[in-house]
Design a protein around this motif. Structure first.
Motif, PDB file in Angstrom:
ATOM      1  N   ILE A 126     -23.202   5.858   6.199  1.00 26.08           N
ATOM      2  CA  ILE A 126     -21.944   6.473   5.767  1.00 26.08           C
ATOM      3  C   ILE A 126     -22.140   7.209   4.446  1.00 26.08           C
ATOM      4  N   SER A 127     -22.840   6.560   3.509  1.00 26.91           N
ATOM      5  CA  SER A 127     -23.061   7.150   2.189  1.00 26.91           C
ATOM      6  C   SER A 127     -23.873   8.438   2.277  1.00 26.91           C
ATOM      7  N   ALA A 128     -24.982   8.404   3.027  1.00 27.43           N
ATOM      8  CA  ALA A 128     -25.828   9.594   3.159  1.00 27.43           C
ATOM      9  C   ALA A 128     -25.099  10.703   3.910  1.00 27.43           C
ATOM     10  N   GLY A 129     -24.368  10.327   4.973  1.00 28.99           N
ATOM     11  CA  GLY A 129     -23.629  11.323   5.744  1.00 28.99           C
ATOM     12  C   GLY A 129     -22.570  12.018   4.914  1.00 28.99           C
ATOM     13  N   LEU A 130     -21.835  11.245   4.127  1.00 25.14           N
ATOM     14  CA  LEU A 130     -20.798  11.839   3.282  1.00 25.14           C
ATOM     15  C   LEU A 130     -21.407  12.691   2.177  1.00 25.14           C
ATOM     16  N   ARG A 131     -22.596  12.311   1.704  1.00 26.65           N
ATOM     17  CA  ARG A 131     -23.268  13.130   0.689  1.00 26.65           C
ATOM     18  C   ARG A 131     -23.635  14.499   1.261  1.00 26.65           C
ATOM     19  N   ILE A 132     -24.068  14.532   2.519  1.00 30.10           N
ATOM     20  CA  ILE A 132     -24.383  15.801   3.178  1.00 30.10           C
ATOM     21  C   ILE A 132     -23.124  16.655   3.303  1.00 30.10           C
ATOM     22  N   VAL A 133     -22.037  16.023   3.723  1.00 29.35           N
ATOM     23  CA  VAL A 133     -20.762  16.743   3.872  1.00 29.35           C
ATOM     24  C   VAL A 133     -20.315  17.293   2.516  1.00 29.35           C
ATOM     25  N   MET A 134     -20.467  16.505   1.459  1.00 24.05           N
ATOM     26  CA  MET A 134     -20.110  16.961   0.115  1.00 24.05           C
ATOM     27  C   MET A 134     -20.965  18.155  -0.296  1.00 24.05           C
ATOM     28  N   ASN A 135     -22.256  18.116   0.018  1.00 18.30           N
ATOM     29  CA  ASN A 135     -23.124  19.248  -0.301  1.00 18.30           C
ATOM     30  C   ASN A 135     -22.665  20.502   0.433  1.00 18.30           C
ATOM     31  N   CYS A 136     -22.247  20.335   1.680  1.00 18.69           N
ATOM     32  CA  CYS A 136     -21.824  21.477   2.501  1.00 18.69           C
ATOM     33  C   CYS A 136     -20.456  22.024   2.082  1.00 18.69           C
ATOM     34  N   CYS A 137     -19.752  21.292   1.210  1.00 15.70           N
ATOM     35  CA  CYS A 137     -18.507  21.832   0.647  1.00 15.70           C
ATOM     36  C   CYS A 137     -18.772  23.073  -0.187  1.00 15.70           C
ATOM     37  N   SER A 138     -20.007  23.261  -0.597  1.00 10.51           N
ATOM     38  CA  SER A 138     -20.349  24.389  -1.471  1.00 10.51           C
ATOM     39  C   SER A 138     -20.212  25.734  -0.757  1.00 10.51           C
ATOM     40  N   CYS A 139     -20.257  25.747   0.559  1.00  6.53           N
ATOM     41  CA  CYS A 139     -20.149  27.013   1.294  1.00  6.53           C
ATOM     42  C   CYS A 139     -18.848  27.051   2.089  1.00  6.53           C
ATOM     43  N   ALA A 140     -18.315  28.248   2.273  1.00  6.72           N
ATOM     44  CA  ALA A 140     -17.052  28.424   2.995  1.00  6.72           C
ATOM     45  C   ALA A 140     -17.163  27.921   4.427  1.00  6.72           C
ATOM     46  N   GLU A 141     -18.343  28.143   5.054  1.00 12.39           N
ATOM     47  CA  GLU A 141     -18.533  27.697   6.435  1.00 12.39           C
ATOM     48  C   GLU A 141     -18.414  26.173   6.543  1.00 12.39           C
ATOM     49  N   GLY A 142     -18.953  25.483   5.551  1.00 10.75           N
ATOM     50  CA  GLY A 142     -18.870  24.031   5.547  1.00 10.75           C
ATOM     51  C   GLY A 142     -17.443  23.544   5.375  1.00 10.75           C
ATOM     52  N   ARG A 143     -16.699  24.172   4.479  1.00 10.51           N
ATOM     53  CA  ARG A 143     -15.312  23.751   4.233  1.00 10.51           C
ATOM     54  C   ARG A 143     -14.437  24.003   5.466  1.00 10.51           C
ATOM     55  N   VAL A 144     -14.685  25.113   6.157  1.00 14.47           N
ATOM     56  CA  VAL A 144     -13.938  25.398   7.392  1.00 14.47           C
ATOM     57  C   VAL A 144     -14.237  24.329   8.447  1.00 14.47           C
ATOM     58  N   THR A 145     -15.501  23.943   8.563  1.00  8.97           N
ATOM     59  CA  THR A 145     -15.889  22.904   9.527  1.00  8.97           C
ATOM     60  C   THR A 145     -15.210  21.580   9.210  1.00  8.97           C
ATOM     61  N   ILE A 146     -15.143  21.238   7.929  1.00  7.76           N
ATOM     62  CA  ILE A 146     -14.502  19.984   7.511  1.00  7.76           C
ATOM     63  C   ILE A 146     -13.010  20.000   7.852  1.00  7.76           C
ATOM     64  N   ILE A 147     -12.358  21.139   7.602  1.00  5.97           N
ATOM     65  CA  ILE A 147     -10.931  21.259   7.915  1.00  5.97           C
ATOM     66  C   ILE A 147     -10.701  21.136   9.418  1.00  5.97           C
ATOM     67  N   LYS A 148     -11.528  21.842  10.208  1.00  3.83           N
ATOM     68  CA  LYS A 148     -11.360  21.808  11.667  1.00  3.83           C
ATOM     69  C   LYS A 148     -11.635  20.416  12.243  1.00  3.83           C
ATOM     70  N   ALA A 149     -12.482  19.654  11.565  1.00  4.51           N
ATOM     71  CA  ALA A 149     -12.787  18.297  12.022  1.00  4.51           C
ATOM     72  C   ALA A 149     -11.718  17.291  11.603  1.00  4.51           C
ATOM     73  N   HIS A 150     -10.717  17.748  10.815  1.00  5.61           N
ATOM     74  CA  HIS A 150      -9.616  16.879  10.346  1.00  5.61           C
ATOM     75  C   HIS A 150     -10.165  15.628   9.643  1.00  5.61           C
ATOM     76  N   MET A 151     -11.168  15.849   8.791  1.00  6.93           N
ATOM     77  CA  MET A 151     -11.836  14.720   8.158  1.00  6.93           C
ATOM     78  C   MET A 151     -10.913  13.911   7.259  1.00  6.93           C
ATOM     79  N   LEU A 152      -9.989  14.597   6.593  1.00 10.51           N
ATOM     80  CA  LEU A 152      -9.090  13.885   5.685  1.00 10.51           C
ATOM     81  C   LEU A 152      -8.095  12.995   6.428  1.00 10.51           C
ATOM     82  N   ASP A 153      -7.999  13.153   7.743  1.00  6.19           N
ATOM     83  CA  ASP A 153      -7.138  12.273   8.529  1.00  6.19           C
ATOM     84  C   ASP A 153      -7.623  10.829   8.473  1.00  6.19           C
ATOM     85  N   MET A 154      -8.891  10.648   8.087  1.00  4.95           N
ATOM     86  CA  MET A 154      -9.433   9.293   7.971  1.00  4.95           C
ATOM     87  C   MET A 154      -8.586   8.446   7.026  1.00  4.95           C
TER      88      MET A 154
END
Length: 270
Positions: A126-154
């Protein structure tokens, strides 16, 4: 050529163990090879090749917890040092149904929601996976993917934001809050949501606790987004939380060389 499931069914457990060990050996060599500070993958073609390699290994991850953790370490290392890698992790390639970032998000959510998510095996993943997701926040493509995945619904089903949910390990909660805090620095992740739950967690957490500090930073980041101001100023939960913070007495006994004892957050700020 056959799938991981077909291979295991056809050749048996012993062959699978041998193959998985070979994967781990090669990935360890790969990880150490690129460990140098000047060995970051900055070329798009190399980043695409890495993404496709990891996705080809992905079906084998359920067969080995060690392989799963090692693959995430490789992804974490490269996404930490390369913007191009983050972009390609979020990219959808021809012939693939998911991007690598989508697969990582699904894995992290699945590990978090497992009945035994509190065990020692789940947290590194979980820790490593979330670190990757955090790194990918740096690009617009990553942020769009996170939004489409409804990650904050967690957070709609994660204790203490949802009190009826089972408690998760403190380290797991902290990792998720660290992700939300970083994502909320960007407009895509700063929209007001779970406002009542955020305020409730702030009020119920000890003043200097990690949970409270991260939650306060998320709320602070929301305040920077102009479109949120109306929702925040009309929220009774937000106003009451701010009033409680300003009026709360401080424990100044831990302050070193303090000539004056502050009695509230407001006085400390002044």
């Amino acid at each position: 050529k056959c799938s991981a499931t077909t291979y295991v069914r056809r050749y048996g457990e012993n062959k699978k163990v041998t193959l998985v060990k070979n994967f781990q050996l090669l990935l360890n060599v790969y990880l150490h090879w690129f460990a140098a500070a000047d060995a970051a993958l900055t070329d798009n073609l190399q980043s695409v090749a890495l993404s496709k390699l990891i996705m080809q290994l992905w079906p084998w991850l359920p067969h080995s917890g060690e392989l799963k953790e090692l693959v995430l370490q490789v992804c974490c290392h490269h996404s930490e040092h390369s913007f191009a890698v983050c972009q390609q992790f979020a990219g959808l390639f021809s012939g693939y149904t998911h991007s690598l970032l989508q697969l990582i998000i699904k894995l992290v959510v699945a590990e978090t929601t497992k009945v035994k998510a509190n065990n020692v095996e789940s947290f590194p993943i979980i820790s490593a996976g979330l670190r990757i997701v955090m790194n990918c926040c740096s690009c617009a493509e990553g942020r769009v993917t996170i939004i489409k995945a409804h990650m904050l619904d967690m957070f709609d089903s994660l204790h203490p934001f949802h009190l009826k949910s089972p408690k998760v390990k403190a380290d797991i909660l902290r990792s998720w809050l660290q992700f939300w805090e970083l994502f909320s620095r960007y407009p895509e992740g700063a929209h007001t949501r779970n406002l009542r739950a955020l305020c409730d967690v702030i009020l119920r957490s000890p003043p200097r606790s990690t949970t409270r500090m991260l939650t306060l930073r998320i709320l602070r980041n929301m305040c920077f987004l102009g479109s949120n101001r109306s929702a925040l100023m009309t929220s009774n939960d937000f106003i009451c939380t701010i009033d409680a913070i300003v009026g709360e007495r401080l424990d100044s006994s831990t302050a070193s060389n303090a000539k004056q004892k502050y009695v509230s957050y407001e006085e400390q700020l002044i």
